[in-house]
Design a protein around this motif. Sequence first.
Motif, PDB file in Angstrom:
ATOM      1  N   LEU A   1      27.433  13.030  44.770  1.00 44.28           N
ATOM      2  CA  LEU A   1      28.409  13.050  45.860  1.00 44.28           C
ATOM      3  C   LEU A   1      29.248  14.320  45.835  1.00 44.28           C
ATOM      4  CD1 LEU A   1      29.638  11.529  48.253  1.00 44.28           C
ATOM      5  CD2 LEU A   1      31.199  10.398  46.643  1.00 44.28           C
ATOM      6  N   ALA A   2      29.400  14.917  44.649  1.00 45.90           N
ATOM      7  CA  ALA A   2      30.189  16.146  44.536  1.00 45.90           C
ATOM      8  C   ALA A   2      29.576  17.292  45.331  1.00 45.90           C
ATOM      9  CB  ALA A   2      30.322  16.552  43.067  1.00 45.90           C
ATOM     10  N   ALA A   3      28.265  17.241  45.574  1.00 46.35           N
ATOM     11  CA  ALA A   3      27.605  18.328  46.310  1.00 46.35           C
ATOM     12  C   ALA A   3      28.091  18.425  47.759  1.00 46.35           C
ATOM     13  CB  ALA A   3      26.084  18.161  46.246  1.00 46.35           C
ATOM     14  N   PRO A   4      27.990  17.360  48.576  1.00 47.74           N
ATOM     15  CA  PRO A   4      28.507  17.481  49.948  1.00 47.74           C
ATOM     16  C   PRO A   4      30.019  17.669  50.001  1.00 47.74           C
ATOM     17  CG  PRO A   4      27.883  15.207  49.482  1.00 47.74           C
ATOM     18  CD  PRO A   4      27.373  16.041  48.347  1.00 47.74           C
ATOM     19  N   VAL A   5      30.728  17.081  49.039  1.00 49.90           N
ATOM     20  CA  VAL A   5      32.183  17.266  48.997  1.00 49.90           C
ATOM     21  C   VAL A   5      32.513  18.738  48.771  1.00 49.90           C
ATOM     22  CG1 VAL A   5      34.254  16.808  47.622  1.00 49.90           C
ATOM     23  CG2 VAL A   5      32.766  14.921  48.293  1.00 49.90           C
ATOM     24  N   GLY A   6      31.848  19.353  47.799  1.00 50.65           N
ATOM     25  CA  GLY A   6      32.068  20.774  47.544  1.00 50.65           C
ATOM     26  C   GLY A   6      31.666  21.643  48.717  1.00 50.65           C
TER      27      GLY A   6
ATOM     28  N   GLU B   1      41.356  24.732  49.553  1.00 49.06           N
ATOM     29  CA  GLU B   1      40.998  23.388  49.988  1.00 49.06           C
ATOM     30  C   GLU B   1      40.095  22.709  48.960  1.00 49.06           C
ATOM     31  OE1 GLU B   1      41.188  26.018  51.743  1.00 49.06           O
ATOM     32  OE2 GLU B   1      42.104  25.619  53.701  1.00 49.06           O
ATOM     33  N   LEU B   2      39.168  23.497  48.385  1.00 50.28           N
ATOM     34  CA  LEU B   2      38.281  22.945  47.360  1.00 50.28           C
ATOM     35  C   LEU B   2      39.088  22.486  46.144  1.00 50.28           C
ATOM     36  CD1 LEU B   2      35.439  22.454  46.141  1.00 50.28           C
ATOM     37  CD2 LEU B   2      35.517  24.811  45.302  1.00 50.28           C
ATOM     38  N   ALA B   3      39.974  23.344  45.674  1.00 49.04           N
ATOM     39  CA  ALA B   3      40.773  23.014  44.495  1.00 49.04           C
ATOM     40  C   ALA B   3      41.657  21.795  44.751  1.00 49.04           C
ATOM     41  CB  ALA B   3      41.631  24.214  44.092  1.00 49.04           C
ATOM     42  N   ILE B   4      42.314  21.767  45.910  1.00 49.46           N
ATOM     43  CA  ILE B   4      43.193  20.639  46.238  1.00 49.46           C
ATOM     44  C   ILE B   4      42.384  19.362  46.405  1.00 49.46           C
ATOM     45  CG2 ILE B   4      44.732  19.690  48.002  1.00 49.46           C
ATOM     46  CD1 ILE B   4      46.046  21.788  46.240  1.00 49.46           C
ATOM     47  N   GLY B   5      41.228  19.450  47.045  1.00 51.42           N
ATOM     48  CA  GLY B   5      40.409  18.259  47.263  1.00 51.42           C
ATOM     49  C   GLY B   5      39.939  17.630  45.967  1.00 51.42           C
ATOM     50  N   VAL B   6      39.465  18.456  45.031  1.00 52.70           N
ATOM     51  CA  VAL B   6      39.007  17.929  43.739  1.00 52.70           C
ATOM     52  C   VAL B   6      40.193  17.388  42.945  1.00 52.70           C
ATOM     53  CG1 VAL B   6      37.932  18.530  41.542  1.00 52.70           C
ATOM     54  CG2 VAL B   6      36.990  19.448  43.674  1.00 52.70           C
TER      55      VAL B   6
ATOM     56  N   MET C   1      37.001  10.151  45.533  1.00 48.93           N
ATOM     57  CA  MET C   1      36.465  11.479  45.789  1.00 48.93           C
ATOM     58  C   MET C   1      36.444  11.763  47.290  1.00 48.93           C
ATOM     59  SD  MET C   1      32.823  13.195  44.578  1.00 48.93           S
ATOM     60  CE  MET C   1      32.977  12.505  42.945  1.00 48.93           C
ATOM     61  N   CYS C   2      36.069  10.753  48.073  1.00 49.40           N
ATOM     62  CA  CYS C   2      36.058  10.927  49.533  1.00 49.40           C
ATOM     63  C   CYS C   2      37.474  11.100  50.066  1.00 49.40           C
ATOM     64  CB  CYS C   2      35.394   9.710  50.189  1.00 49.40           C
ATOM     65  SG  CYS C   2      33.627   9.547  49.849  1.00 49.40           S
ATOM     66  N   ALA C   3      38.411  10.310  49.543  1.00 50.20           N
ATOM     67  CA  ALA C   3      39.804  10.436  49.969  1.00 50.20           C
ATOM     68  C   ALA C   3      40.373  11.786  49.566  1.00 50.20           C
ATOM     69  CB  ALA C   3      40.639   9.308  49.355  1.00 50.20           C
ATOM     70  N   GLY C   4      40.024  12.256  48.378  1.00 48.15           N
ATOM     71  CA  GLY C   4      40.475  13.577  47.943  1.00 48.15           C
ATOM     72  C   GLY C   4      39.943  14.680  48.832  1.00 48.15           C
ATOM     73  N   ALA C   5      38.686  14.547  49.252  1.00 47.58           N
ATOM     74  CA  ALA C   5      38.103  15.535  50.169  1.00 47.58           C
ATOM     75  C   ALA C   5      38.874  15.562  51.483  1.00 47.58           C
ATOM     76  CB  ALA C   5      36.630  15.214  50.411  1.00 47.58           C
TER      77      ALA C   5
ATOM     78  N   MET D   1      29.615  24.225  46.619  1.00 48.83           N
ATOM     79  CA  MET D   1      28.780  23.046  46.405  1.00 48.83           C
ATOM     80  C   MET D   1      28.204  23.057  44.988  1.00 48.83           C
ATOM     81  SD  MET D   1      25.302  21.901  48.425  1.00 48.83           S
ATOM     82  CE  MET D   1      24.448  23.404  47.890  1.00 48.83           C
ATOM     83  N   VAL D   2      27.679  24.209  44.582  1.00 45.96           N
ATOM     84  CA  VAL D   2      27.106  24.329  43.236  1.00 45.96           C
ATOM     85  C   VAL D   2      28.184  24.149  42.170  1.00 45.96           C
ATOM     86  CG1 VAL D   2      25.911  25.872  41.652  1.00 45.96           C
ATOM     87  CG2 VAL D   2      25.227  25.796  44.056  1.00 45.96           C
ATOM     88  N   LEU D   3      29.346  24.767  42.381  1.00 42.39           N
ATOM     89  CA  LEU D   3      30.427  24.670  41.403  1.00 42.39           C
ATOM     90  C   LEU D   3      30.941  23.237  41.264  1.00 42.39           C
ATOM     91  CD1 LEU D   3      32.540  27.875  42.198  1.00 42.39           C
ATOM     92  CD2 LEU D   3      31.010  27.491  40.258  1.00 42.39           C
ATOM     93  N   ALA D   4      31.131  22.569  42.396  1.00 47.69           N
ATOM     94  CA  ALA D   4      31.643  21.192  42.347  1.00 47.69           C
ATOM     95  C   ALA D   4      30.648  20.272  41.659  1.00 47.69           C
ATOM     96  CB  ALA D   4      31.939  20.694  43.765  1.00 47.69           C
ATOM     97  N   ARG D   5      29.388  20.403  42.019  1.00 46.82           N
ATOM     98  CA  ARG D   5      28.372  19.548  41.391  1.00 46.82           C
ATOM     99  C   ARG D   5      28.252  19.856  39.902  1.00 46.82           C
ATOM    100  NH1 ARG D   5      23.127  18.125  40.185  1.00 46.82           N
ATOM    101  NH2 ARG D   5      22.308  16.289  41.293  1.00 46.82           N
ATOM    102  N   SER D   6      28.328  21.125  39.548  1.00 49.01           N
ATOM    103  CA  SER D   6      28.238  21.504  38.139  1.00 49.01           C
ATOM    104  C   SER D   6      29.428  20.960  37.354  1.00 49.01           C
ATOM    105  CB  SER D   6      28.174  23.032  38.003  1.00 49.01           C
ATOM    106  OG  SER D   6      27.037  23.552  38.665  1.00 49.01           O
ATOM    107  N   PHE D   7      30.612  21.016  37.955  1.00 50.48           N
ATOM    108  CA  PHE D   7      31.816  20.517  37.300  1.00 50.48           C
ATOM    109  C   PHE D   7      31.694  19.028  37.004  1.00 50.48           C
ATOM    110  CE2 PHE D   7      36.046  18.485  37.950  1.00 50.48           C
ATOM    111  CZ  PHE D   7      36.658  18.946  36.794  1.00 50.48           C
ATOM    112  N   PHE D   8      31.260  18.262  37.991  1.00 51.48           N
ATOM    113  CA  PHE D   8      31.122  16.826  37.774  1.00 51.48           C
ATOM    114  C   PHE D   8      29.938  16.508  36.873  1.00 51.48           C
ATOM    115  CE2 PHE D   8      34.036  16.645  41.325  1.00 51.48           C
ATOM    116  CZ  PHE D   8      34.805  15.536  41.020  1.00 51.48           C
TER     117      PHE D   8
END
Length: 256
Positions: A182-187, A197-202, A236-240, A157-164
């Motif tokens: 939105l990147a936080a709940p997705v991550g 799954e995280l890498a593929i989703g993003v 982003m939701c579809a990617g998740a 969650m932290v990594l995804a939010r930080s990336f975005f």
Amino acid sequence: MNDTVLAVLVAAVLAGLGGLLVPRLVARVPEPVPKPVGSPDGAGPDAGEPGSVATQVEPPKTRYADIAGRPGLGWRSAVVSAVSGALLGAATGLDWSLLWLVPLTPVAVALSVIDWHTRLLPRVVVVPATLAAIVAVTAVGLATGERESLVRALVAMVLARSFFWVLWFVRSAGMGFGDVRLAAPVGLVLGWAGWGELAIGVWASFVLFVVPVLVVLVVRRDRSLLKRAVPFGPFMCAGALVGLVWGTALAGRIWG
């Protein structure tokens, strides 16, 4: 009836019922306070639109009540939510993760609808959904002893939010702060499933975003399309969803 079939049916029915409530959720979102286009994306209560260096006042956005009143929004949202829930149920089986994936599905549909029509991802929806997901993931992780999955989810969650956040900081004109939120709940949900799954989703979110734009660009041969603001939240939701359903298989093919 095996566990997978039961998970598909339960997730599809519950997510579909939640999808029927999407118009009601959209209608209850408070309208944002108008602000200058040139103000920072993160400054307003509903920041989520691309930034701009202009100084004039924004043109009026589509009202949430008008979006909620669109004919067929309820049943269309229910269908999308039910199909998504069925895919998640088939991918996870009767797993604890359905406790947060099923409720988040219609919320993701509602946010996608809002973002598509307004280029906004309301904080009043994203933040409570994120906090509820954190509570659910933490409770399940501690209660079931899945501490490794819990830690991975929180770190993701932290990594995804930080990336975005970095993407937004580098070029806020191309990405709104709502996407960062939105990147936080997705991550979080992708991280619980796994790093692959995280890498593929993003990755999938960007692919789903870029490919249609390029296709339209080639067909129309209009480069001005590259300057138009396109909401990223739905992708982003579809990617998740791609990451959660097919992430394991795709990650295995790519990285072995």
